[in-house]
Design a protein around this motif. Structure first.
Motif, PDB file in Angstrom:
ATOM      1  N   SER A  12       0.842  -1.199   0.000  1.00  0.00           N
ATOM      2  CA  SER A  12       0.000   0.000   0.000  1.00  0.00           C
ATOM      3  C   SER A  12       0.874   1.245   0.000  1.00  0.00           C
ATOM      4  N   SER A 114       0.350   3.623   8.583  1.00  0.00           N
ATOM      5  CA  SER A 114      -0.843   3.862   9.394  1.00  0.00           C
ATOM      6  C   SER A 114      -2.083   3.160   8.850  1.00  0.00           C
ATOM      7  N   ARG A 115      -2.122   2.952   7.570  1.00  0.00           N
ATOM      8  CA  ARG A 115      -3.235   2.220   6.945  1.00  0.00           C
ATOM      9  C   ARG A 115      -2.660   1.353   5.847  1.00  0.00           C
ATOM     10  N   GLY A 118      -5.755  -3.782   4.118  1.00  0.00           N
ATOM     11  CA  GLY A 118      -6.406  -4.845   4.884  1.00  0.00           C
ATOM     12  C   GLY A 118      -7.765  -5.201   4.322  1.00  0.00           C
ATOM     13  N   GLU A 122     -11.282  -5.537   9.029  1.00  0.00           N
ATOM     14  CA  GLU A 122     -10.546  -4.552   9.808  1.00  0.00           C
ATOM     15  C   GLU A 122     -11.422  -3.381  10.228  1.00  0.00           C
ATOM     16  N   GLY A 126     -10.340  -3.350  13.964  1.00  0.00           N
ATOM     17  CA  GLY A 126      -9.200  -2.439  14.107  1.00  0.00           C
ATOM     18  C   GLY A 126      -8.110  -2.792  13.128  1.00  0.00           C
ATOM     19  N   SER A 127      -7.254  -1.844  12.848  1.00  0.00           N
ATOM     20  CA  SER A 127      -6.236  -2.052  11.821  1.00  0.00           C
ATOM     21  C   SER A 127      -5.050  -2.852  12.340  1.00  0.00           C
ATOM     22  N   VAL A 128      -4.279  -3.362  11.406  1.00  0.00           N
ATOM     23  CA  VAL A 128      -3.073  -4.112  11.747  1.00  0.00           C
ATOM     24  C   VAL A 128      -2.112  -3.212  12.513  1.00  0.00           C
ATOM     25  N   SER A 129      -1.944  -1.975  12.048  1.00  0.00           N
ATOM     26  CA  SER A 129      -1.014  -1.071  12.733  1.00  0.00           C
ATOM     27  C   SER A 129      -1.458  -0.798  14.163  1.00  0.00           C
ATOM     28  N   SER A 130      -2.741  -0.656  14.380  1.00  0.00           N
ATOM     29  CA  SER A 130      -3.253  -0.426  15.733  1.00  0.00           C
ATOM     30  C   SER A 130      -2.974  -1.625  16.634  1.00  0.00           C
TER      31      SER A 130
END
Length: 144
Positions: A12, A114-115, A118, A122, A126-130
């Motif tokens: 991404s 940050s994004r 996904g 998600e 929640g996101s992978v980064s979170s």
């Protein structure tokens, strides 16, 4: 100084920015090891108690797409010494796979965008980064 830096990369735009930031850090910490990881995920359809895997043909296409992401990352880190790219088997949630890998290989810094790219779940989980930020045992750099 960070001796071992791990970058989560999914192809991404924010992952590219994160990888570029990691490359900048690697140029400062020349002797550091930089590893870029991409998690290959096979999606399964869950109906009640049944888990239905995707057809083999679709799995092969997904694996080919993952290989292309890895090849792209390899091109970006090729000029660097002590830099590698690894395709991880997504036997679980991507964040957990990355965190387990980081811990098992004693990385001192994890860098994520940050994004990413996904999947639909998600939005709810929640996101992978979170997930990485909240559960990592080492510092995490989130790049926008």
């Amino acid at each position: 100084m960070f001796h071992k830096i791990l970058v989560a990369y999914d192809g991404s735009e924010t992952a590219r920015i994160a990888l570029n930031k990691a490359i900048e850090l690697k140029q400062v910490f020349v002797e550091s090891i930089l590893e870029v990881v991409h998690v290959f995920q096979i999606s399964n359809l869950v109906l009640n108690d049944a888990i239905i895997p995707e057809p083999v043909m679709i799995q092969a296409e997904l694996y080919q797409a993952a290989e292309e992401v890895v090849a792209e990352a390899r091109l970006l880190v090729a000029p660097l010494s002590l830099a590698t790219v690894t395709l991880l088997d997504g036997g679980g949630a991507p964040a957990r796979v990355i965190l387990d890998y980081a811990e098992a290989h004693q990385f001192e810094l994890v860098i994520v965008g940050s994004r990413g790219m996904g999947n639909f779940k998600e939005i709810f989980l929640g996101s992978v980064s979170s997930e990485i930020v909240h559960h990592a045992q080492v510092p995490v750099l989130v790049v926008k």
